[in-house]
Motif scaffolding. Structure first.
Motif, mmCIF file in Angstrom:
data_model
loop_
_atom_site.group_PDB
_atom_site.id
_atom_site.type_symbol
_atom_site.label_atom_id
_atom_site.label_comp_id
_atom_site.label_asym_id
_atom_site.label_seq_id
_atom_site.Cartn_x
_atom_site.Cartn_y
_atom_site.Cartn_z
ATOM 1 N N MET A 77 -7.363 -9.267 -10.922
ATOM 2 C CA MET A 77 -8.219 -9.656 -9.270
ATOM 3 C C MET A 77 -7.026 -10.467 -8.643
ATOM 4 O O MET A 77 -6.887 -11.745 -8.843
ATOM 5 C CB MET A 77 -9.096 -10.712 -9.489
ATOM 6 N N GLU A 78 -6.609 -10.100 -7.170
ATOM 7 C CA GLU A 78 -5.986 -10.372 -6.920
ATOM 8 C C GLU A 78 -6.344 -10.024 -5.458
ATOM 9 O O GLU A 78 -7.238 -8.571 -5.149
ATOM 10 C CB GLU A 78 -4.949 -9.782 -6.830
ATOM 11 N N LEU A 79 -6.185 -10.584 -4.201
ATOM 12 C CA LEU A 79 -6.230 -10.766 -2.672
ATOM 13 C C LEU A 79 -5.360 -10.452 -2.041
ATOM 14 O O LEU A 79 -4.133 -11.217 -2.581
ATOM 15 C CB LEU A 79 -7.010 -12.227 -1.916
ATOM 16 N N GLU A 80 -5.063 -9.495 -1.172
ATOM 17 C CA GLU A 80 -3.913 -8.903 -1.031
ATOM 18 C C GLU A 80 -4.687 -9.108 1.263
ATOM 19 O O GLU A 80 -4.795 -8.221 1.801
ATOM 20 C CB GLU A 80 -3.486 -7.356 -0.593
ATOM 21 N N PHE A 81 -3.117 -9.609 1.955
ATOM 22 C CA PHE A 81 -4.381 -9.815 3.345
ATOM 23 C C PHE A 81 -3.243 -8.704 3.963
ATOM 24 O O PHE A 81 -2.102 -8.408 3.783
ATOM 25 C CB PHE A 81 -3.908 -10.909 3.989
ATOM 26 N N LEU A 82 -4.007 -7.226 4.546
ATOM 27 C CA LEU A 82 -2.947 -6.480 5.678
ATOM 28 C C LEU A 82 -3.388 -7.329 7.178
ATOM 29 O O LEU A 82 -2.503 -6.109 8.117
ATOM 30 C CB LEU A 82 -4.386 -5.533 5.323
ATOM 31 N N GLY A 83 -4.163 -8.487 7.412
ATOM 32 C CA GLY A 83 -3.816 -8.645 8.668
ATOM 33 C C GLY A 83 -5.028 -9.945 8.826
ATOM 34 O O GLY A 83 -6.238 -10.237 8.409
ATOM 35 N N THR A 84 -3.796 -10.910 9.373
ATOM 36 C CA THR A 84 -4.867 -12.133 9.324
ATOM 37 C C THR A 84 -4.937 -12.808 10.853
ATOM 38 O O THR A 84 -4.885 -14.192 11.146
ATOM 39 C CB THR A 84 -3.322 -13.348 8.725
ATOM 40 N N GLY A 85 -4.655 -11.919 11.916
ATOM 41 C CA GLY A 85 -4.720 -12.735 13.216
ATOM 42 C C GLY A 85 -6.351 -13.084 13.849
ATOM 43 O O GLY A 85 -7.624 -11.313 13.196
ATOM 44 N N ALA A 86 -6.889 -13.243 14.982
ATOM 45 C CA ALA A 86 -7.502 -12.734 15.311
ATOM 46 C C ALA A 86 -7.573 -12.366 16.794
ATOM 47 O O ALA A 86 -6.488 -12.413 18.391
ATOM 48 C CB ALA A 86 -7.706 -14.548 16.186
ATOM 49 N N GLY A 87 -8.521 -11.317 17.365
ATOM 50 C CA GLY A 87 -8.250 -10.942 18.886
ATOM 51 C C GLY A 87 -7.531 -9.747 18.547
ATOM 52 O O GLY A 87 -8.269 -8.084 18.726
ATOM 53 N N VAL A 88 -6.805 -9.722 19.166
ATOM 54 C CA VAL A 88 -5.486 -8.297 19.256
ATOM 55 C C VAL A 88 -4.453 -8.576 17.894
ATOM 56 O O VAL A 88 -3.666 -9.954 17.792
ATOM 57 C CB VAL A 88 -4.966 -8.914 20.556
ATOM 58 N N PRO A 89 -3.632 -7.569 17.817
ATOM 59 C CA PRO A 89 -2.811 -8.118 17.223
ATOM 60 C C PRO A 89 -0.689 -8.705 17.519
ATOM 61 O O PRO A 89 -1.428 -8.540 18.831
ATOM 62 C CB PRO A 89 -2.032 -6.096 16.522
ATOM 63 N N SER A 90 0.170 -9.018 16.977
ATOM 64 C CA SER A 90 1.020 -9.767 17.522
ATOM 65 C C SER A 90 1.739 -9.705 16.535
ATOM 66 O O SER A 90 2.273 -8.839 15.640
ATOM 67 C CB SER A 90 0.631 -10.995 17.506
ATOM 68 N N LYS A 91 3.097 -10.201 17.167
ATOM 69 C CA LYS A 91 4.715 -9.646 16.359
ATOM 70 C C LYS A 91 3.973 -10.633 15.065
ATOM 71 O O LYS A 91 4.543 -9.963 13.543
ATOM 72 C CB LYS A 91 5.610 -9.546 16.540
ATOM 73 N N GLN A 92 3.545 -11.572 15.660
ATOM 74 C CA GLN A 92 3.456 -12.130 14.113
ATOM 75 C C GLN A 92 1.998 -11.540 13.115
ATOM 76 O O GLN A 92 2.211 -11.814 11.417
ATOM 77 C CB GLN A 92 3.813 -13.773 13.704
ATOM 78 N N ARG A 93 1.249 -11.085 13.206
ATOM 79 C CA ARG A 93 -0.228 -11.115 12.684
ATOM 80 C C ARG A 93 -0.302 -9.757 12.874
ATOM 81 O O ARG A 93 -0.566 -9.657 14.013
ATOM 82 C CB ARG A 93 -1.046 -11.928 12.680
ATOM 83 N N ASN A 94 -1.303 -8.805 11.921
ATOM 84 C CA ASN A 94 -1.862 -7.816 12.653
ATOM 85 C C ASN A 94 -3.740 -8.573 12.065
ATOM 86 O O ASN A 94 -4.133 -9.775 12.132
ATOM 87 C CB ASN A 94 -2.316 -6.700 11.484
ATOM 88 N N VAL A 95 -4.353 -7.582 13.524
ATOM 89 C CA VAL A 95 -5.924 -8.146 13.211
ATOM 90 C C VAL A 95 -6.325 -7.624 12.052
ATOM 91 O O VAL A 95 -5.780 -6.977 10.456
ATOM 92 C CB VAL A 95 -6.505 -7.457 14.179
ATOM 93 N N THR A 96 -7.335 -8.440 11.348
ATOM 94 C CA THR A 96 -8.119 -8.628 9.613
ATOM 95 C C THR A 96 -8.316 -7.435 9.463
ATOM 96 O O THR A 96 -8.692 -6.601 9.512
ATOM 97 C CB THR A 96 -9.385 -9.424 10.588
ATOM 98 N N SER A 97 -8.004 -7.416 7.803
ATOM 99 C CA SER A 97 -8.448 -6.920 7.044
ATOM 100 C C SER A 97 -7.878 -7.429 6.140
ATOM 101 O O SER A 97 -6.868 -8.103 5.844
ATOM 102 C CB SER A 97 -7.249 -5.748 7.197
ATOM 103 N N ILE A 98 -8.732 -6.821 4.856
ATOM 104 C CA ILE A 98 -8.916 -8.005 3.187
ATOM 105 C C ILE A 98 -8.868 -7.129 1.984
ATOM 106 O O ILE A 98 -9.950 -6.404 1.917
ATOM 107 C CB ILE A 98 -9.316 -8.663 2.746
ATOM 108 N N ALA A 99 -7.399 -6.993 1.447
ATOM 109 C CA ALA A 99 -8.147 -5.838 0.699
ATOM 110 C C ALA A 99 -8.218 -7.725 -1.044
ATOM 111 O O ALA A 99 -7.216 -7.559 -1.472
ATOM 112 C CB ALA A 99 -6.665 -4.826 -0.296
#
Length: 309
Positions: A1-23
């Motif tokens: 079991m493992e969590l992989e974070f596909l997006g960790t940002g809030a509201g809008v995409p940025s160069k550092q973080r895409n918006v939310t999704s977690i696998a």
């Protein structure tokens, strides 16, 4: 079991973080992936990982704000183009079915696999099989929003090999029968009960993944005794008033939930784009001052959730 974070940002995409999704990767447990939220660009993020869309079995949507659902139509279509033919279930608030079906119909997109929707109208148990249960509770956001709690069933204890060797029982196919709890007759006539050679059951793991929310009693309910709590942390503690106004949480609030709910590890996500570089470290420091096992996660970060032995 493992969590992989596909997006960790809030509201809008940025160069550092895409918006939310977690696998939630359950490849060893059921050869499947469960996705939590699917913000814009999620399938682009997946291209940077080893994840295979055809293995996505369930998608859980916390709420219908665009930064949590705008990636769904593209991902569902691509899964079909890439040979995915197994059924997929989408759980989410009322309206998720209309959003997806309208997007697919207007774009003349046709899926090659069965797609079903479970729209959540009441909190509680929403999925159960022999291995897992999934519960949901309402949170406090501008629109209907849910948090999810995944509970793994307890696993069979380990085979006590040293105990068998002490009785001069050689390894081989017989070990499988013993591990299955069968009564076995040995070549020398001895009869043993396999159940006597199995250790204590291994406690199943608990993962809590919360959607966008103000601090709310259900945060504690979902997080209780979790191995991992994924909690939004859109603002730092000095901006608690802004967090409340925008129906979000602060680092300190998330850390207090983890502490009070006896969580083992807190993963902070849904970070505002105002926090860059050193400011992100300050967010983490704020949380760690309250709950030591806190971390601000980054896009593409993988967090294993080991069994408790």
């Amino acid at each position: 079991m493992e969590l992989e974070f596909l997006g960790t940002g809030a509201g809008v995409p940025s160069k550092q973080r895409n918006v939310t999704s977690i696998a939630l990767k359950l490849l060893d447990e059921r050869n499947a992936i469960w996705l939590f939220d699917c913000g814009e660009g999620t399938q682009q993020q997946i291209l940077e990982t080893t994840l295979r869309p055809r293995k996505i079995e369930k998608i859980f949507i916390t709420h219908l704000h665009g930064d949590h659902i705008f990636g769904l139509p593209g991902l569902l279509s691509s899964r079909s183009f890439q040979g995915g033919d197994t059924a997929l279930e989408i759980y989410g608030p009322k309206g998720i079915k209309e959003f997806v079906q309208t997007s697919l119909n207007v774009s003349d997109s046709h899926l090659k696999y069965p797609l079903s929707f479970i729209e959540i109208t009441e909190p509680g148990l929403i999925f159960e099989d022999a291995s897992f249960k999934v519960f949901c509770e309402r949170l406090d956001h501008r629109i209907a929003c849910f948090g999810f709690r995944v509970e793994e069933a307890d696993l069979q204890g380990e085979l006590q090999v040293e105990k068998l060797k002490a009785l001069n029982i050689p390894s081989g196919p017989i070990y499988k029968k013993i591990k299955d709890g069968e009564r076995v007759t040995l070549t020398d006539g001895r009869i043993i009960n396999g159940k006597d050679f199995i250790g204590q059951p291994i406690k199943g793991r608990i993962v809590a993944i919360l959607g966008d929310t103000r601090l709310h009693p259900n945060c504690y309910t979902l997080a209780q005794n979790a191995d991992v709590l994924v909690h939004e942390s859109t603002f730092n503690k000095s901006e608690a008033k802004m967090a409340k106004n925008y129906f979000h949480s602060t680092t300190a609030q998330a850390a207090n939930v983890a502490k009070e709910a006896n969580v083992k590890k807190l993963l902070l996500t849904h970070i505002s784009s105002r926090y860059l570089g050193r400011a992100v470290h300050e967010l983490q420091k704020e949380a760690q001052e309250i709950f030591k096992e806190s971390r601000v996660v980054q896009d593409f970060e993988c967090v294993p959730i080991p069994l408790k032995k």
